[in-house]
Design an enzyme around this catalytic site. Structure first.
Site, mmCIF file in Angstrom:
data_model
loop_
_atom_site.group_PDB
_atom_site.id
_atom_site.type_symbol
_atom_site.label_atom_id
_atom_site.label_comp_id
_atom_site.label_asym_id
_atom_site.label_seq_id
_atom_site.Cartn_x
_atom_site.Cartn_y
_atom_site.Cartn_z
ATOM 1 C CB CYS A 94 5.587 -4.036 0.129
ATOM 2 S SG CYS A 94 6.254 -2.364 0.010
ATOM 3 C CE1 TYR A 95 1.214 0.703 5.859
ATOM 4 C CE2 TYR A 95 -0.536 -0.780 5.873
ATOM 5 C CZ TYR A 95 -0.041 0.551 6.238
ATOM 6 O OH TYR A 95 -0.566 1.106 7.307
ATOM 7 C CB VAL A 111 -15.546 -12.353 -24.490
ATOM 8 C CG1 VAL A 111 -14.965 -11.344 -23.780
ATOM 9 C CG2 VAL A 111 -15.310 -13.674 -23.567
ATOM 10 C CG ASP A 112 -16.935 -9.689 -20.196
ATOM 11 O OD1 ASP A 112 -16.148 -10.796 -20.472
ATOM 12 O OD2 ASP A 112 -16.910 -8.606 -19.970
ATOM 13 C CD GLU A 140 2.669 -8.030 -5.533
ATOM 14 O OE1 GLU A 140 3.364 -8.742 -4.883
ATOM 15 O OE2 GLU A 140 2.192 -6.887 -4.992
ATOM 16 C CE LYS A 144 -12.753 -9.199 -21.433
ATOM 17 N NZ LYS A 144 -14.020 -8.545 -21.405
ATOM 18 N N GLY A 184 0.722 -1.190 -0.037
ATOM 19 C CA GLY A 184 -0.088 0.151 0.041
ATOM 20 C C GLY A 184 0.911 1.195 0.007
ATOM 21 C CG HIS A 236 5.816 -5.402 -4.799
ATOM 22 N ND1 HIS A 236 4.449 -5.354 -4.112
ATOM 23 C CD2 HIS A 236 6.412 -4.303 -4.220
ATOM 24 C CE1 HIS A 236 4.411 -3.912 -3.383
ATOM 25 N NE2 HIS A 236 5.647 -3.415 -3.572
ATOM 26 C CB SER A 289 -20.440 -14.603 -25.667
ATOM 27 O OG SER A 289 -20.688 -13.690 -26.564
#
Ligand code: XMP
Length: 508
Positions: free
Chosen positions: A78-79, A222-223, A167, A364, A51, A165, A225
């Site tokens: 981190c934070y 796409v969503d 990630e 997504k 953060g 990090h 569908s």
């Protein structure tokens, strides 16, 4: 499942992505989640995100201290690590100097969190404050040149902290570190797969809907569908889809949607060809916002008409995704209306329908995996985003059937060439724009005075910022000559090389 408490880092969502990539379900919640709610969530482990704050800030965000009394593994990033240090009685050194960028991590302990590593790893750092004194029970498990406590652990209580990090992609072996935390330390099982998701979601849709009926507005994207196919798999003919052709679609698009959903998947589909109506309403209109409003309103109006014909419905299906649901701590702030986006957001209140949002927990790329698992074609699954107002906002100024046809042909060539070059999936969006500008050209011995087409190709992560793509000159060349040769009425092609901001992706 894993709980991620968000302290406002820009990359908290990436933590969730990394966890889910290991086939483990997780959710992001604000750091202020109550102790009761945390217990109710019943995670197998907790991750405290990074953060922007310093633990010394007056309003530094704190999570409930109870987090450390649950007997669960905790990973502070981190934070999150600094907060853990402070809350457990260690000391954080305040620093105005930031360490930012790639760094070489020297590992002092290659068991648990760093199992499988041998001595060093490249990591991404982005922090000001750092750990001066670890809380009782902790030991250093990694350091860097400038950071004596780059990672620490309390093996007994299963508390871990990393200053870097794991990630982000700049920490190349971050996924292995997450894997170690999730499997070795938290004891998670990799059960979050799309096959499992489909099974449980189908059950839940059936339970929720009962004998009720569900309405779904298909856009071809796409969503919506994937949502339609998933719901259809659960409740069959209790699902009714409506697809409105507003005359602003791309070449062949309406036929493709009808074929796929009605013929291939055998879904109840109302196809409404309203091209004439939309074009009539739009005639003489050149202001972008007015165009958007007209198209949005007309869509809602038509959709309601169709719904009435279907009779009583109970639910409206929507392709809401997880990023829209996360109550992110990173304040987005009130923003000015740049463009009024057209989607079906206004429908449920107007129509007094309950919402069915079966993919609201998915990102997504997970929706794409889901679509694949449901047997949907790549063409739908990997479709680039296409705005609700369609070609209307790519045909600058007043619309006419003729102009839309020119744009449609030019756009089909752009897509075709980008696909042939193998770039379609790599690029966020690539399309043609028709400008209200005629210029002089020469064809054979004759003078021409014809339209200009602009080419737009951008890369982006979420549509909020974007950069133009450095397309190869050869590709630009072949797009340009094909458009000029094959599309009647165009004698010039230009390339849009503006970033967002300050430009936007669409031209209107
Ligand atoms: P801009 O032009 O604002 O576009 O940079 C950002 C992203 O949003 C898409 N876009 C829309 N999508 N309805 C949509 O569903 C809309 O009205 C709309 N307008 C823009 C645009 O294609 C880009 O991906």
């Amino acid at each position: 499942k894993i709980l991620i408490l968000d302290f406002g880092s820009q990359v908290t969502q990436l933590i969730a992505r990394r966890v889910r990539e290991q086939s483990i379900y997780c959710e992001i919640h604000p750091y202020s989640m109550s102790f009761e709610k945390i217990k109710e969530f019943a995670p197998k482990g907790i991750i405290l995100s990074g953060g922007p704050s310093s633990v010394y800030d007056k309003d530094a965000p704190h999570s409930d201290l109870g987090v450390f009394d649950l007997g669960l593994p905790v990973l502070g990033i981190c934070y999150g690590m600094q907060l853990m240090t402070q809350q457990l009685g260690g000391k954080v050194e305040r620093s105005d100097k930031r360490e930012f960028g790639g760094s070489s991590l020297q590992l002092d302990d290659v068991s648990d969190l760093f199992a499988g590593f041998d001595g060093a790893a490249d990591v991404w750092m982005s922090h000001g404050d750092r750990i001066e004194e670890m809380p009782a029970g902790f030991q250093v498990i990694a350091h860097t040149e400038h950071c004596p406590v780059a990672a620490m652990k309390d093996e007994k209580r299963h508390f871990y902290g990393v200053q870097f990090h794991p990630e982000v992609v700049h920490t190349p072996r971050g996924d292995e570190m997450f894997g170690n935390f999730l499997f070795n330390i938290c004891g998670c099982e990799p059960t979050w797969t799309m096959a499992n998701f489909i099974e449980t979601e189908i059950e839940s849709i059936r339970r929720k809907v009962g004998t009720g009926r569900v309405l779904c507005a298909l856009s071809g994207g796409v969503d919506s569908s994937v949502v339609a196919v998933l719901i259809h798999k659960a409740i069959g003919d209790q699902l009714h889809c409506v697809f409105v052709n507003n005359g602003l679609l791309r070449k062949g698009e309406a036929e493709k949607v009808v074929n796929l959903f009605s013929k291939h998947f055998r879904i109840n589909l109302d196809y409404v060809d309203a091209s004439d109506r939309f074009l009539e309403k739009l005639s003489g209109v050149s202001d972008p916002e007015t165009k958007r409003k007209i198209i949005g309103n007309e869509f809602i109006y038509l959709f309601e008409e169709e719904a009435k014909k279907i009779g009583k419905v109970d639910y409206l299906a929507q392709g809401t995704l997880y990023p829209d649901v996360i109550e992110s701590v990173s304040t987005k702030g009130p923003s000015a209306v740049i463009k009024s986006h057209h989607n079906v957001g206004g429908l449920p209140e107007k129509m007094n329908l309950k919402l069915l949002e079966p993919v609201r927990e998915l990102f997504k790329d997970e929706v794409r995996l889901l679509g694949k698992e449901l047997g949907m074609p790549d063409e739908v699954i990997y479709r680039q985003p296409f705005p609700g107002p369609g070609l209307a906002i790519r045909c600058i100024g007043e619309l006419s059937r003729e102009n839309l046809d020119i744009l449609r042909e030019a756009d089909a060539i752009v897509i075709d060439e980008i696909r042939k070059a193998g770039l379609y999936r790599e690029i966020w969006q690539s399309f043609a724009v028709l400008l209200p500008v005629k210029t002089v050209g020469v064809m054979g011995d004759a003078r021409t005075y014809e339209n200009t087409v602009a080419l737009r190709a951008v890369n982006s992560l979420d549509g909020m910022t974007a950069d133009w793509v450095k397309l190869p000159y050869e590709l630009l060349g072949s797009i340009s000559s094909r458009i000029i040769n094959e599309v009647k009425g165009v004698n010039r092609v230009v390339y849009d090389i503006s970033q967002k901001p300050p430009a936007t992706i669409e031209w209107e």
